[in-house]
Scaffold this motif. Structure first.
Motif, PDB file in Angstrom:
ATOM      1  N   ARG A 173      34.122  33.518  40.571  1.00 22.97           N
ATOM      2  CA  ARG A 173      35.117  32.489  40.270  1.00 22.97           C
ATOM      3  C   ARG A 173      34.517  31.099  40.073  1.00 22.97           C
ATOM      4  O   ARG A 173      35.095  30.273  39.363  1.00 22.97           O
ATOM      5  N   HIS A 174      33.386  30.809  40.708  1.00 24.44           N
ATOM      6  CA  HIS A 174      32.779  29.482  40.592  1.00 24.44           C
ATOM      7  C   HIS A 174      31.726  29.409  39.483  1.00 24.44           C
ATOM      8  O   HIS A 174      31.129  28.358  39.279  1.00 24.44           O
ATOM      9  N   LEU A 193      36.400  39.153  41.194  1.00 20.01           N
ATOM     10  CA  LEU A 193      36.864  37.844  40.741  1.00 20.01           C
ATOM     11  C   LEU A 193      36.425  36.742  41.697  1.00 20.01           C
ATOM     12  O   LEU A 193      35.992  35.664  41.272  1.00 20.01           O
ATOM     13  N   VAL A 194      36.515  36.993  42.990  1.00 18.73           N
ATOM     14  CA  VAL A 194      36.069  36.005  43.972  1.00 18.73           C
ATOM     15  C   VAL A 194      34.566  35.761  43.837  1.00 18.73           C
ATOM     16  O   VAL A 194      34.085  34.622  43.964  1.00 18.73           O
ATOM     17  N   LEU A 229      41.772  29.564  38.369  1.00 19.83           N
ATOM     18  CA  LEU A 229      40.555  29.363  39.151  1.00 19.83           C
ATOM     19  C   LEU A 229      40.300  27.889  39.430  1.00 19.83           C
ATOM     20  O   LEU A 229      39.763  27.533  40.468  1.00 19.83           O
ATOM     21  N   LEU A 271      42.971  33.278  45.744  1.00 18.16           N
ATOM     22  CA  LEU A 271      42.407  32.174  44.970  1.00 18.16           C
ATOM     23  C   LEU A 271      43.022  30.844  45.387  1.00 18.16           C
ATOM     24  O   LEU A 271      42.363  29.812  45.374  1.00 18.16           O
ATOM     25  N   ARG A 292      38.914  36.106  30.530  1.00 16.53           N
ATOM     26  CA  ARG A 292      37.957  35.138  31.056  1.00 16.53           C
ATOM     27  C   ARG A 292      36.540  35.602  30.763  1.00 16.53           C
ATOM     28  O   ARG A 292      36.203  36.771  30.952  1.00 16.53           O
ATOM     29  N   HIS A 299      32.929  29.128  33.089  1.00 15.07           N
ATOM     30  CA  HIS A 299      33.781  30.106  32.423  1.00 15.07           C
ATOM     31  C   HIS A 299      34.625  29.450  31.344  1.00 15.07           C
ATOM     32  O   HIS A 299      34.799  28.231  31.307  1.00 15.07           O
ATOM     33  N   CYS A 311      44.341  27.647  33.943  1.00 10.69           N
ATOM     34  CA  CYS A 311      43.244  28.321  34.648  1.00 10.69           C
ATOM     35  C   CYS A 311      43.576  28.362  36.131  1.00 10.69           C
ATOM     36  O   CYS A 311      43.559  27.320  36.805  1.00 10.69           O
TER      37      CYS A 311
END
Length: 228
Positions: A119-120, A115-116, A216, A45, A183, A123, A214
């Protein structure tokens, strides 16, 4: 790393620090890990990567969970991940006993990949506390489908292509309880609050107030409030 090199250089160190030649089960586990995962690298990340392989180290150490060897450098934690001979993976932090975080290396890879993938997405995050060693439990009603292949002792995933819930163990060494990050993700921002309410209504543990970091977005966000 060549198999013959591992066989020649494999060592075992017990909890008293006494070093001996490694036993057959440990050598076989290191060889199997290196042949399957050695040299694997992919982005994390943050700016560092996830680096898999023995990297010139062929020593098993006696831990509270059993014999283990360092096999992964976690770029997000900038810390070594240890592989137990039964296939689980964990970390030893702040002089605390090794904590098993993944039920297998494959589960760890699946959790990171999911998660990848999300991730965008918009959230929100919450910080939860549970008794030490207790894995949070969520009621299934209304939630996305559980993702068994990505879920383990420190990662719990629910996903349905448009929404996701991720519970991840974040701190187990500085308190007398465990801290988890929860999340909620939505492909579109609408519906985040509903997903949060589903999570809170069926969850064990209690909500920690205040801001939450966060990882992310690399910023603090209000607990239970939208991050992006």
């Amino acid at each position: 790393m060549p198999v013959d090199w591992i066989k020649r250089n494999a060592r075992a160190v017990d909890q008293a620090g006494v070093e001996t030649d490694a036993f057959d089960e440990a050598i076989e586990a290191m060889i199997a890990f290196e042949q399957r995962y050695g040299g694997l690298w992919f982005p994390a990340l943050g700016p560092n990567g996830m680096d898999y392989g023995l990297d010139g180290e062929a020593t098993v150490y006696r831990t509270a969970e059993g014999w283990a060897f360092p096999g992964i450098l976690d770029g997000d934690w900038t810390w070594a991940v240890e592989i137990l001979l039964d296939g689980r993976a964990g970390m030893t932090l702040a002089d605390k006993p090794l904590r098993a975080l993944n039920r297998s290396v494959d589960q760890r890879l699946e959790a990171h990949a999911l998660l990848v993938a999300v991730r965008h997405w918009p959230h929100l995050i919450l910080e939860l506390a549970t008794p030490r060693g207790m894995v949070p439990v969520l009621a299934d009603a209304g939630l996305p489908s559980p993702v068994d292949e990505a879920s383990g002792p420190a990662d719990l995933w629910w996903f349905d292509e448009v929404s996701a819930i991720h519970l991840q163990l974040d701190n187990w060494w500085t308190h007398d309880h465990d801290i988890w990050i929860a999340r909620c993700f939505r492909k579109e921002a609408t519906g985040l609050d509903q997903l949060k309410e589903l999570l809170l209504s069926g969850m064990t543990g209690f909500l920690e107030p205040g801001e939450v970091w966060c990882s992310l977005c690399n910023r603090f966000a209000p607990s239970a409030g939208p991050c992006s």
